[in-house]
Design an enzyme around this catalytic site. Structure first.
Site, PDB file in Angstrom:
ATOM      1  NE  ARG A  68       0.714  -4.755  11.279  1.00  0.00           N
ATOM      2  CZ  ARG A  68       0.436  -4.241  10.083  1.00  0.00           C
ATOM      3  NH1 ARG A  68       1.246  -3.384   9.532  1.00  0.00           N
ATOM      4  NH2 ARG A  68      -0.642  -4.614   9.418  1.00  0.00           N
ATOM      5  CD  GLN A 124      -4.270  -3.453   8.076  1.00  0.00           C
ATOM      6  OE1 GLN A 124      -3.393  -3.034   8.815  1.00  0.00           O
ATOM      7  NE2 GLN A 124      -4.076  -3.649   6.780  1.00  0.00           N
ATOM      8  CE  LYS A 146      -1.245   1.354   3.793  1.00  0.00           C
ATOM      9  NZ  LYS A 146      -1.723   1.700   5.130  1.00  0.00           N
ATOM     10  CB  THR A 147       3.687   2.256   2.170  1.00  0.00           C
ATOM     11  OG1 THR A 147       2.923   2.043   3.351  1.00  0.00           O
ATOM     12  CG2 THR A 147       4.543   3.479   2.350  1.00  0.00           C
ATOM     13  CG  ASP A 167      -2.014   5.597   4.099  1.00  0.00           C
ATOM     14  OD1 ASP A 167      -2.668   4.633   3.657  1.00  0.00           O
ATOM     15  OD2 ASP A 167      -0.905   5.480   4.632  1.00  0.00           O
ATOM     16  CD  GLU A 168      -3.272   3.343   7.823  1.00  0.00           C
ATOM     17  OE1 GLU A 168      -4.210   2.512   7.763  1.00  0.00           O
ATOM     18  OE2 GLU A 168      -2.111   3.045   8.096  1.00  0.00           O
TER      19      GLU A 168
END
Length: 656
Positions: free
Chosen positions: A609, A269, A48-49, A238-239
Site C-alpha cells: 500500500r 493478494q 489494475k484499476t 475485479d479481485e
DNA sequence: TACGGGAATATTTTT
DNA sequence: TATTCCCGTA
C-alpha cells in the site's frame, strides 16, 4: 451526372482517448481486448484499476451500450469510483455502466425474477447481525428448556455461511472447527433447516442466499440465463482471486453465451479465504475457457524500489505462490523501517510524533495511513491521536450500522415497511420497560393473527403495566403510512420516539445521538424507505463510531484501517503497527499452513500500500488477559526477512 | 415474567 | 474487553 460529395464515415471509429500514449504495452493489450475471455494478472500497484477504467471507456467508445457492460467489484465504493473515473476520462455514458458487488447485482436480478425462485420482489436482505438475530429466534425454538452446551447464534451463523461458501457438509465443519459440539450436530442441523424455511416463509435472504438463488436461477432457467447473458454482454470482474465458488459459477453461467469475460486479479493478494475465496478460481479460468488470453501487468507505478524489494522478499518465503517480481522505474527511496518500541504507549507516541513530522514536511494527512491486523489493535493509538488533535477516520471492525443504537432505530423503520418482521418486533419491544421475551412473543403472535394491528385502535389492556408503552409504539408505527412520506421524515419520527429510550439506556447517549443524526443525513438522500434499508444491508456504512472531527475538511484526515479494508488503496506513508507474534499473524492462523500463507499475503498487501515510506512497528511488551504484562516476539514474518532489506531502529526517549 | 448482577465466553478479517 | 448467558430475586 450525379454529384459526388464527401461525408464523414461514421462506421470507422475515431477514438477520443489516446490509449497508446497513456498506457503501457500490457495495459494496452488488456484495454484493447474486446471480445472473448481474458485473465489479467495484475500485481500490486501495476495500474489494475487504471486498466479497468480505460477498458470501460474503450468499450463505450466502441459504441457498446453502457447498459450492456457489467463491472463486478469487491465493494460498491470501488465500482462507483471506477465508473466515475471512466466518466471523467470519456463522458457521462460511463456512469450508466452496471457496477457493483456480486451481492448487489444478485439483489437486482433476484428482484426482477423473484417469482421463479418462490419469492416476492419485495424480499428483504438480512445483514450479518440480522441473520444472527433470526437464527436466535429459531434457536430458542429448537432448544426449548434444554441447557446442554450449544453454539451461540453468531457461531451458528458463521457455520451455516461456511456450509454455503465452502460447499462442505455441516458435520465436517463442526468437526473441524467446533469439535466440542459434535454431540449436538443433529440439533444444529435442525436449526439450519428451520432457519431456511423461516427465511422462505418471511421473504428474507441473507448474503449467502443472494448468491445461492442467483446461481440457482441461472442454472435452472436457461431462458433467463440467455436473456441476462445478452443484457450483460461484457462482464468484468475485479479481485477475482477473492471470489468464492458460488461467484465463480455465477460468472461462468452469465457469460456462457458470449464468453466476454475479463477477470482481473492477483493470486498474491488473496486474503478472503475465511469467506470462501478460492485462488483456484483464477487458475481455473483458462481451463473453463480454453481460448482465454492471459495478460500480465508487472510494472509497478506505486512504490519505490526498496519497498518493492521488501514486498518481493515476503513472497519469496511463500510456499505455494508463483514467483512474482515487481519492479519500478522510480529511482531512490528509503528502505522500509522496522521500529522496536518498549510498550504499546510508546508505539502510539512514536506514530503520532512521526505523523506530525511528515505533516511538517508537507505530506498531507490524507496521504498517511496506519494499518493493523485487527480493528481493536488501534485502540491505544486512537486515544493518543485524539490527545494530539489529529483527525482520523477508521475503517474496518464494527461497522457504524452494526452498532446497537443504529440497529434499534432501523428496526422501527423496517416495521414501518413490513409489519410481519418478527425479528424487528422483538428488538423494538424489548426496548420497552416491562416488556421481556414473553410479552414480546405475545405481541408478535397477536399481530400475526390480526388481533393487534398497526394503524387502528387496539386494546392493550391485557399487557398490564407495559400497555401504555406498547400503545405509543403502535402509535409511532401507525403514523408512518399516512403522515410521513420520505425516509428522512420517518426516521425523524422514530428518533423523536427513541430519544428518551437512548438516554435511559446508554451512558454515552450523546455520542450515539450524533451517530443517529448522521444516519438522518444519509436517509435524506433517499426517496424510498425500501432503497434506504436495502442499501444499508448490502453496504454497511463504513467508518467508526468515534465521531470524526467534523471541523477539518475531508482531505485532511488520517486513515486508520484494517489491512483487509485497505485493499486496493494507497498512501505515501504507511505505518503497520503491532508486528508481533500472536497479533500478526493471530494465534488461530498458526494452526494451518494455508492460513499462515493467507496471513503472509495479507502482510504483502499491507506493505504494497505504501508509495514512499513504509514503517513497521512492534512493541516489546503487551498485555494479555491471563498473564498481564508479557514479553512479545517479533512477528515470524519479520524474523524470516534478510537483515539488510530494511533499516532496524529502537526507540529511545530523550528530553526535548 | 422482568431484570439485574455476576459468570462465562469468545476475541481476525467482511459482502 | 464486551457481549452473551445464566440464575436468583422481585
Amino acid at each position: 451526372m450525379k454529384k459526388i460529395a464527401l461525408q464523414k464515415d461514421t462506421t470507422v471509429t475515431t477514438y477520443r482517448i489516446h490509449y497508446e500514449q497513456e498506457l503501457n504495452a500490457a495495459q494496452l493489450e488488456a484495454v484493447l481486448h474486446t471480445d472473448g475471455p481474458a485473465l489479467i494478472i495484475a500485481g500490486a500497484g501495476t495500474g489494475k484499476t487504471r486498466t479497468l477504467v480505460y477498458r470501460v471507456a474503450r468499450l463505450v467508445e466502441n459504441r457498446i451500450p453502457p447498459e450492456n457492460i457489467l463491472l463486478l467489484t469487491f465493494t460498491r465504493k470501488a465500482a462507483r469510483e471506477m465508473l466515475r473515473r471512466a466518466a471523467v476520462l470519456l463522458d457521462g455514458r460511463c456512469q450508466r455502466v452496471m457496477g457493483g458487488t456480486f451481492h448487489s447485482f444478485a439483489y437486482l436480478i433476484l428482484r426482477r425474477f423473484a417469482e421463479f425462485i418462490g419469492f416476492s420482489p419485495n424480499f428483504s436482505v438480512l445483514d450479518q447481525t440480522d441473520a444472527a438475530d433470526t437464527i436466535q429466534l429459531v434457536r430458542t425454538e429448537v432448544l426449548g428448556k434444554q441447557k446442554q452446551r450449544f453454539p451461540t447464534k453468531e457461531t451458528l451463523r458463521s457455520l451455516f455461511s461456511a456450509v454455503v461458501n465452502l460447499q462442505r457438509s455441516l458435520s465436517d465443519l463442526v468437526e473441524e472447527r467446533y469439535p466440542q459440539f459434535l454431540g449436538v450436530v443433529d440439533r444444529i442441523e435442525e436449526v439450519a433447516q428451520r432457519y431456511r424455511t423461516y427465511k422462505q416463509q418471511h421473504q428474507l435472504m441473507d448474503y449467502d442466499d443472494l448468491l445461492l438463488y442467483l446461481l440457482q436461477l441461472l442454472q435452472d432457467y436457461p431462458d433467463i440465463r440467455r436473456q441476462l447473458g445478452n443484457e450483460f454482454r461484457y462482464v468484468m470482474v475485479d479481485e477475482y482471486q477473492d471470489t468464492n465458488y458460488l461467484q465463480h459459477q455465477i460468472v461462468i453461467e452469465l457469460v456462457a453465451e458470449h464468453r466476454n469475460i475479463v477477470a482481473v486479479g492477483d493470486d498474491a493478494q488473496s486474503i478472503y479465504g475465511f469467506r470462501g475465496a478460492r485462488i483456484e478460481n483464477m487458475q481455473d479460468l483458462p481451463a473453463v475457457f480454453p481460448e482465454c488470453r492471459i495478460i500480465k501487468l508487472e510494472e509497478n507505478y506505486r512504490s519505490t524500489q526498496p519497498i518493492l524489494n521488501f514486498a518481493n522478499v515476503i513472497l519469496q518465503n511463500s510456499v505455494e505462490l508463483f514467483p512474482k517480481h515487481l519492479y519500478t522505474r522510480k529511482q531512490g527511496g528509503d528502505k522500509p523501517a522496522i521500529v522496536k518500541t518498549e510498550t504499546e504507549q510508546q508505539q502510539s507516541q512514536y506514530i503520532v510524533q512521526q505523523i506530525l513530522e511528515f505533516v511538517e514536511e508537507g505530506i498531507p494527512l490524507s496521504e498517511i495511513a496506519v494499518l493493523f491486523r485487527a480493528a481493536y489493535h488501534s485502540m491505544d493509538l486512537e486515544i493518543e491521536l485524539q490527545k494530539a488533535r489529529i483527525p482520523f477516520q477508521k475503517f474496518g471492525g464494527l461497522k457504524f450500522s452494526e452498532a446497537a443504537h443504529i440497529k434499534d432505530v432501523l428496526a422501527h423503520l423496517r416495521l414501518m415497511l413490513n409489519p410481519t418482521d418478527a425479528v424487528s418486533w422483538h428488538r423494538v419491544l424489548l426496548l420497552l420497560k416491562g416488556v421481556g421475551p414473553r410479552t414480546a412473543q405475545r405481541v408478535v403472535e397477536a399481530v400475526a393473527s390480526g388481533k393487534l394491528q398497526i394503524g387502528r385502535s387496539n386494546d392493550f389492556s391485557s399487557f398490564g403495566k407495559a400497555a401504555s408503552s406498547i400503545e405509543s409504539l403502535f402509535r409511532l408505527l401507525g403514523k408512518s403510512a399516512t403522515e410521513l412520506s420520505t425516509p428522512a421524515d420517518q426516521l425523524f419520527a422514530v428518533l423523536e420516539y427513541y430519544r428518551p429510550i437512548l438516554w435511559d439506556r446508554y451512558d454515552d447517549a450523546q455520542r450515539r445521538w450524533n451517530d443517529l443524526e448522521t444516519l438522518l443525513s444519509i436517509a435524506d438522500r433517499y426517496e424510498h424507505l425500501e432503497g434506504f434499508l436495502t442499501d444499508i444491508a448490502l453496504e454497511p456504512i463504513e467508518g467508526s463510531l468515534e465521531a470524526v472531527q467534523p471541523v477539518s475538511p475531508e482531505e485532511e484526515i488520517l486513515t486508520l484501517s484494517t489491512v483487509h479494508s485497505a485493499k486496493g488503496l494507497e498512501w505515501k506513508v504507511v505505518f503497520l503497527i503491532w508486528m508481533v507474534d500472536g497479533r500478526f499473524p493471530p494465534p488461530q492462523a498458526q494452526e494451518s499452513i494455508e492460513r499462515m500463507e493467507e496471513e503472509r499475503r495479507l502482510f504483502y498487501v499491507a506493505c504494497t500500500r505504501a508509495k514512499e515510506h513504509l514503517i513497521l512497528t512492534y512493541p516489546e511488551q503487551m498485555y494479555s488477559r491471563e498473564h498481564g504484562r508479557v514479553l512479545t516476539l517479533p512477528s515470524p514474518f519479520l524474523q524470516e526477512l534478510p537483515p539488510d532489506i530494511a533499516e532496524h531502529y529502537i526507540v529511545v526517549e530523550s528530553e526535548e
